[in-house]
Design a protein around this motif. Structure first.
Motif, mmCIF file in Angstrom:
data_model
loop_
_atom_site.group_PDB
_atom_site.id
_atom_site.type_symbol
_atom_site.label_atom_id
_atom_site.label_comp_id
_atom_site.label_asym_id
_atom_site.label_seq_id
_atom_site.Cartn_x
_atom_site.Cartn_y
_atom_site.Cartn_z
ATOM 1 N N LEU A 88 3.976 5.747 -5.417
ATOM 2 C CA LEU A 88 3.977 5.731 -6.874
ATOM 3 C C LEU A 88 2.923 6.692 -7.427
ATOM 4 O O LEU A 88 3.199 7.458 -8.366
ATOM 5 C CB LEU A 88 3.730 4.306 -7.384
ATOM 6 C CG LEU A 88 3.854 4.078 -8.879
ATOM 7 C CD1 LEU A 88 5.239 4.451 -9.364
ATOM 8 C CD2 LEU A 88 3.552 2.627 -9.206
ATOM 9 N N GLN A 89 1.745 6.701 -6.833
ATOM 10 C CA GLN A 89 0.697 7.622 -7.281
ATOM 11 C C GLN A 89 1.101 9.067 -7.026
ATOM 12 O O GLN A 89 0.863 9.946 -7.855
ATOM 13 C CB GLN A 89 -0.639 7.303 -6.587
ATOM 14 C CG GLN A 89 -1.807 8.105 -7.128
ATOM 15 C CD GLN A 89 -2.028 7.876 -8.621
ATOM 16 O OE1 GLN A 89 -2.009 6.754 -9.099
ATOM 17 N NE2 GLN A 89 -2.235 8.957 -9.354
ATOM 18 N N SER A 90 1.731 9.317 -5.886
ATOM 19 C CA SER A 90 2.197 10.669 -5.571
ATOM 20 C C SER A 90 3.223 11.132 -6.600
ATOM 21 O O SER A 90 3.183 12.284 -7.067
ATOM 22 C CB SER A 90 2.802 10.687 -4.166
ATOM 23 O OG SER A 90 3.385 11.931 -3.900
ATOM 24 N N LEU A 91 4.144 10.264 -6.981
ATOM 25 C CA LEU A 91 5.139 10.604 -8.009
ATOM 26 C C LEU A 91 4.481 10.870 -9.359
ATOM 27 O O LEU A 91 4.860 11.803 -10.077
ATOM 28 C CB LEU A 91 6.178 9.493 -8.134
ATOM 29 C CG LEU A 91 7.183 9.392 -6.986
ATOM 30 C CD1 LEU A 91 8.019 8.124 -7.129
ATOM 31 C CD2 LEU A 91 8.082 10.612 -6.955
ATOM 32 N N ARG A 92 3.506 10.050 -9.712
ATOM 33 C CA ARG A 92 2.786 10.269 -10.986
ATOM 34 C C ARG A 92 2.077 11.619 -10.985
ATOM 35 O O ARG A 92 2.127 12.355 -11.974
ATOM 36 C CB ARG A 92 1.770 9.143 -11.215
ATOM 37 C CG ARG A 92 2.378 7.857 -11.668
ATOM 38 C CD ARG A 92 1.312 6.809 -11.941
ATOM 39 N NE ARG A 92 1.920 5.566 -12.365
ATOM 40 C CZ ARG A 92 1.509 4.380 -11.982
ATOM 41 N NH1 ARG A 92 0.461 4.266 -11.179
ATOM 42 N NH2 ARG A 92 2.119 3.298 -12.414
ATOM 43 N N ASP A 93 1.404 11.928 -9.878
ATOM 44 C CA ASP A 93 0.696 13.208 -9.785
ATOM 45 C C ASP A 93 1.673 14.377 -9.900
ATOM 46 O O ASP A 93 1.406 15.359 -10.600
ATOM 47 C CB ASP A 93 -0.084 13.307 -8.462
ATOM 48 C CG ASP A 93 -1.245 12.321 -8.389
ATOM 49 O OD1 ASP A 93 -1.644 11.783 -9.448
ATOM 50 O OD2 ASP A 93 -1.744 12.084 -7.265
ATOM 51 N N ASP B 126 0.833 -1.207 0.000
ATOM 52 C CA ASP B 126 0.000 0.000 0.000
ATOM 53 C C ASP B 126 0.865 1.254 0.000
ATOM 54 O O ASP B 126 0.577 2.217 -0.712
ATOM 55 C CB ASP B 126 -0.927 0.017 1.224
ATOM 56 C CG ASP B 126 -1.986 -1.065 1.164
ATOM 57 O OD1 ASP B 126 -2.282 -1.527 0.038
ATOM 58 O OD2 ASP B 126 -2.512 -1.430 2.229
ATOM 59 N N LYS B 127 1.934 1.228 0.804
ATOM 60 C CA LYS B 127 2.819 2.389 0.880
ATOM 61 C C LYS B 127 3.469 2.637 -0.485
ATOM 62 O O LYS B 127 3.577 3.776 -0.941
ATOM 63 C CB LYS B 127 3.882 2.166 1.955
ATOM 64 C CG LYS B 127 4.770 3.364 2.195
ATOM 65 C CD LYS B 127 5.736 3.093 3.337
ATOM 66 C CE LYS B 127 6.646 4.280 3.546
ATOM 67 N NZ LYS B 127 7.637 4.032 4.589
ATOM 68 N N HIS B 128 3.891 1.567 -1.147
ATOM 69 C CA HIS B 128 4.483 1.704 -2.476
ATOM 70 C C HIS B 128 3.473 2.271 -3.471
ATOM 71 O O HIS B 128 3.814 3.145 -4.285
ATOM 72 C CB HIS B 128 4.997 0.359 -2.996
ATOM 73 C CG HIS B 128 6.368 0.021 -2.545
ATOM 74 N ND1 HIS B 128 7.473 0.765 -2.878
ATOM 75 C CD2 HIS B 128 6.832 -0.993 -1.776
ATOM 76 C CE1 HIS B 128 8.551 0.228 -2.349
ATOM 77 N NE2 HIS B 128 8.190 -0.850 -1.655
ATOM 78 N N ALA B 129 2.277 1.806 -3.418
ATOM 79 C CA ALA B 129 1.242 2.283 -4.333
ATOM 80 C C ALA B 129 0.969 3.769 -4.108
ATOM 81 O O ALA B 129 0.824 4.532 -5.068
ATOM 82 C CB ALA B 129 -0.041 1.468 -4.156
ATOM 83 N N GLN B 130 0.910 4.182 -2.840
ATOM 84 C CA GLN B 130 0.686 5.602 -2.534
ATOM 85 C C GLN B 130 1.848 6.460 -3.030
ATOM 86 O O GLN B 130 1.644 7.522 -3.624
ATOM 87 C CB GLN B 130 0.503 5.803 -1.028
ATOM 88 C CG GLN B 130 -0.805 5.275 -0.498
ATOM 89 C CD GLN B 130 -0.855 5.307 1.039
ATOM 90 O OE1 GLN B 130 0.138 5.616 1.693
ATOM 91 N NE2 GLN B 130 -2.016 4.968 1.597
#
Length: 140
Positions: A48-53, A42-46
């Protein structure tokens, strides 16, 4: 011998069961490892999404603040085109002024060609008056 073998096998099985009782299940072991490492899917997914944003925001900012290469080329071409047009107009005006001056010079030359030179004019006046510088010089 069979009884001894069976009893040894039962003891081994009992020992394994006791040992197994001290072992954690697979999900418990994974949870422990994730906690230990401070990491989770979950932490990785968050992250990764933060980096994409963040990347998308920077990419949009770049598009908003900078002209595209095509826009920049059109701008430079417009500047150069305007400059070339301006130079062409100025060159045409200079050629027209040069032609006018050349015409004026021709008229001045033509008018001077009709006039007699200064010595010719003085000779004419002296003959007309019947007087000359030589006659005056003799009289003196």
């Amino acid at each position: 011998a069979l009884k001894a073998s069976h009893s040894k096998h039962a003891q081994d099985l009992e020992g394994m069961m006791k040992a197994q009782a001290f072992h954690a299940s697979l999900p418990e072991r994974i949870t422990y490892l994730e906690k230990l490492l401070g990491d989770s899917a979950d932490k990785h997914a968050q992250e990764l999404q933060s980096l994409r944003d963040s990347h998308n925001k920077h990419a949009q900012d770049l598009l908003d603040h900078h002209a595209t290469v095509e826009e920049r080329i059109k701008y430079v071409e417009k500047l150069l085109g305007d400059s070339a047009d301006k130079h062409a107009r100025e060159l045409k005006a200079l050629k027209a002024a040069h032609d006018r001056h050349a015409g004026d010079l021709s008229e001045v030359k033509a008018s001077h060609a009709q006039h007699a030179s200064l010595p010719d004019r003085i000779d004419y006046l002296e003959k007309l008056l019947g007087d000359s510088a030589d006659k005056h010089a003799r009289e003196l």
